[in-house]
Design a protein around this motif. Sequence first.
Motif, PDB file in Angstrom:
ATOM      1  N   CYS A  56     -20.230 -30.977  47.501  1.00  0.00           N
ATOM      2  CA  CYS A  56     -20.591 -30.956  46.085  1.00  0.00           C
ATOM      3  C   CYS A  56     -20.147 -29.636  45.463  1.00  0.00           C
ATOM      4  N   THR A  57     -20.050 -29.638  44.158  1.00  0.00           N
ATOM      5  CA  THR A  57     -19.755 -28.418  43.402  1.00  0.00           C
ATOM      6  C   THR A  57     -20.851 -28.238  42.364  1.00  0.00           C
ATOM      7  N   ILE A  58     -20.966 -27.020  41.864  1.00  0.00           N
ATOM      8  CA  ILE A  58     -22.014 -26.741  40.883  1.00  0.00           C
ATOM      9  C   ILE A  58     -21.438 -26.032  39.669  1.00  0.00           C
ATOM     10  N   ILE A  59     -22.128 -26.197  38.559  1.00  0.00           N
ATOM     11  CA  ILE A  59     -21.836 -25.420  37.368  1.00  0.00           C
ATOM     12  C   ILE A  59     -23.089 -24.652  36.987  1.00  0.00           C
ATOM     13  N   ASN A  60     -22.922 -23.379  36.684  1.00  0.00           N
ATOM     14  CA  ASN A  60     -24.035 -22.548  36.250  1.00  0.00           C
ATOM     15  C   ASN A  60     -24.274 -22.854  34.772  1.00  0.00           C
ATOM     16  N   GLY A  61     -25.121 -23.860  34.547  1.00  0.00           N
ATOM     17  CA  GLY A  61     -25.275 -24.394  33.199  1.00  0.00           C
ATOM     18  C   GLY A  61     -26.073 -23.536  32.244  1.00  0.00           C
ATOM     19  N   GLN A  97     -15.928 -29.427  33.083  1.00  0.00           N
ATOM     20  CA  GLN A  97     -15.990 -28.994  34.479  1.00  0.00           C
ATOM     21  C   GLN A  97     -16.205 -30.178  35.426  1.00  0.00           C
ATOM     22  N   ALA A  98     -16.933 -31.181  34.973  1.00  0.00           N
ATOM     23  CA  ALA A  98     -17.105 -32.382  35.793  1.00  0.00           C
ATOM     24  C   ALA A  98     -15.753 -33.051  36.046  1.00  0.00           C
ATOM     25  N   LYS A  99     -14.933 -33.153  35.000  1.00  0.00           N
ATOM     26  CA  LYS A  99     -13.601 -33.754  35.147  1.00  0.00           C
ATOM     27  C   LYS A  99     -12.717 -32.915  36.060  1.00  0.00           C
ATOM     28  N   TYR A 100     -12.786 -31.593  35.901  1.00  0.00           N
ATOM     29  CA  TYR A 100     -11.999 -30.689  36.750  1.00  0.00           C
ATOM     30  C   TYR A 100     -12.303 -30.942  38.224  1.00  0.00           C
ATOM     31  N   ASN A 101     -13.576 -31.070  38.538  1.00  0.00           N
ATOM     32  CA  ASN A 101     -13.976 -31.291  39.929  1.00  0.00           C
ATOM     33  C   ASN A 101     -13.604 -32.685  40.413  1.00  0.00           C
ATOM     34  N   ALA A 102     -13.831 -33.691  39.592  1.00  0.00           N
ATOM     35  CA  ALA A 102     -13.503 -35.057  39.984  1.00  0.00           C
ATOM     36  C   ALA A 102     -12.007 -35.207  40.236  1.00  0.00           C
ATOM     37  N   ASP A 103     -11.194 -34.559  39.417  1.00  0.00           N
ATOM     38  CA  ASP A 103      -9.737 -34.628  39.579  1.00  0.00           C
ATOM     39  C   ASP A 103      -9.278 -34.032  40.903  1.00  0.00           C
ATOM     40  N   ARG A 108     -19.401 -35.239  44.096  1.00  0.00           N
ATOM     41  CA  ARG A 108     -20.756 -34.918  43.639  1.00  0.00           C
ATOM     42  C   ARG A 108     -20.730 -33.588  42.882  1.00  0.00           C
ATOM     43  N   TYR A 109     -21.367 -33.572  41.722  1.00  0.00           N
ATOM     44  CA  TYR A 109     -21.319 -32.433  40.797  1.00  0.00           C
ATOM     45  C   TYR A 109     -22.740 -32.136  40.335  1.00  0.00           C
ATOM     46  N   SER A 110     -23.141 -30.867  40.457  1.00  0.00           N
ATOM     47  CA  SER A 110     -24.522 -30.505  40.127  1.00  0.00           C
ATOM     48  C   SER A 110     -24.577 -29.513  38.970  1.00  0.00           C
ATOM     49  N   ILE A 111     -25.441 -29.795  38.036  1.00  0.00           N
ATOM     50  CA  ILE A 111     -25.704 -28.902  36.909  1.00  0.00           C
ATOM     51  C   ILE A 111     -26.938 -28.077  37.258  1.00  0.00           C
ATOM     52  N   CYS A 142     -25.901 -34.464  40.107  1.00  0.00           N
ATOM     53  CA  CYS A 142     -27.150 -33.885  40.596  1.00  0.00           C
ATOM     54  C   CYS A 142     -27.602 -32.818  39.598  1.00  0.00           C
ATOM     55  N   GLY A 143     -28.840 -32.385  39.732  1.00  0.00           N
ATOM     56  CA  GLY A 143     -29.323 -31.344  38.832  1.00  0.00           C
ATOM     57  C   GLY A 143     -30.360 -30.462  39.488  1.00  0.00           C
ATOM     58  N   SER A 144     -30.370 -29.208  39.057  1.00  0.00           N
ATOM     59  CA  SER A 144     -31.386 -28.250  39.495  1.00  0.00           C
ATOM     60  C   SER A 144     -31.933 -27.600  38.230  1.00  0.00           C
ATOM     61  N   PHE A 145     -33.103 -28.072  37.786  1.00  0.00           N
ATOM     62  CA  PHE A 145     -33.608 -27.724  36.465  1.00  0.00           C
ATOM     63  C   PHE A 145     -34.988 -27.081  36.480  1.00  0.00           C
ATOM     64  N   GLY A 146     -35.435 -26.664  37.661  1.00  0.00           N
ATOM     65  CA  GLY A 146     -36.736 -26.015  37.733  1.00  0.00           C
ATOM     66  C   GLY A 146     -37.872 -26.996  37.945  1.00  0.00           C
ATOM     67  N   LEU A 147     -39.034 -26.612  37.447  1.00  0.00           N
ATOM     68  CA  LEU A 147     -40.268 -27.341  37.740  1.00  0.00           C
ATOM     69  C   LEU A 147     -40.578 -28.322  36.608  1.00  0.00           C
TER      70      LEU A 147
END
Length: 327
Positions: A56-61, A97-103, A108-111, A142-147
């Motif tokens: 997977c890759t992530i973006i620092n959203g 960035q999602a397209k960049y990674n998919a290409d 799997r791409y996580s925000i 995927c996402g990592s958004f806290g509580l």
Amino acid sequence: MGNLIQELKEKVLAGNEVTKDEALTLYNLPEEDLKELCQAADELREHFCNNAFDMCTIINGKSGRCSENCKFCSQSAHYKTCSEQYPLLEKEEIVKQAKYNADRGVLRYSIVTSGRALTDVEVDKVCEAVREIKRTIDIEICGSFGLLNTEQYKRLREAGVTRIHNNLETSASYFSKVCTTHTHEDKLQAVRNAREAGMSICSGGIMGLGESVEDRIDMALELRSLNVKSVPVNMLNPIPGTPFEKNEKLTIDDMCRIVAVYRFILPDASIRLAGGRGLLPGHGRECFKSGANAVISGDMLTTAGYTIESDMNMIHELGYKEELWEK
């Protein structure tokens, strides 16, 4: 101690679980047994996961100004670091960035966003970006958004987020030594909320926070009890300005040992090398021969990683095939 390693490997292959005492015994095997331990873990990985490799890759959203005081994190507002600070990215950048990674073949791409939790307004903005990604790009989100609460997770699930990341970070007993602005139970509640919303869970921790071997084992056992199938194993990158800036860096042998024992405890999980991998030689290649079979590729949140292309080359050289192990 070769007999013990083989006995416990056969126990796991037979569908039984290693106990805490057995895991501690494996972890504390002498250096001369490390190679056999890692080989046995890799055999477990191949048996339970075939050659599937989950990248997977992530973006620092959203970066910096975090209210929480996690002692390892450069994004905490409690510490003076060189971390970037910016609000939630616009939809166009997240989609781009999602397209960049998919290409580049990433499945799997996580925000990932800083802060204790996204606001309702921010959740809506993320949902808008996710809907656009799902409409135009073939990639899991995927996402990592806290509580967040269950209702917020449900909105994200309806938009197209299928997995939530929320690291336990360390054992329940050591957590207060790492963070005091939220609790281990807060983390567990967020995991329960995401599960209730119909999402799968990605959760692991950071090694090198000053925790004991028992803490490392306890966290793995808790992840097993939670039935988590995506387990990031981060290695602390001591960031100047944080309370853990002087912590001793772990070695490649340390990380191979951790990964190998985690494979005995979590035989069918994606054990994912994540933050801190840039400190290891050879992309952490030895860990991928010791039971690890997943990775966060590209740059991490505030530290450099490896390129997608170089990671793709590595996993193919090791005989892995990239695929979604769990949606």
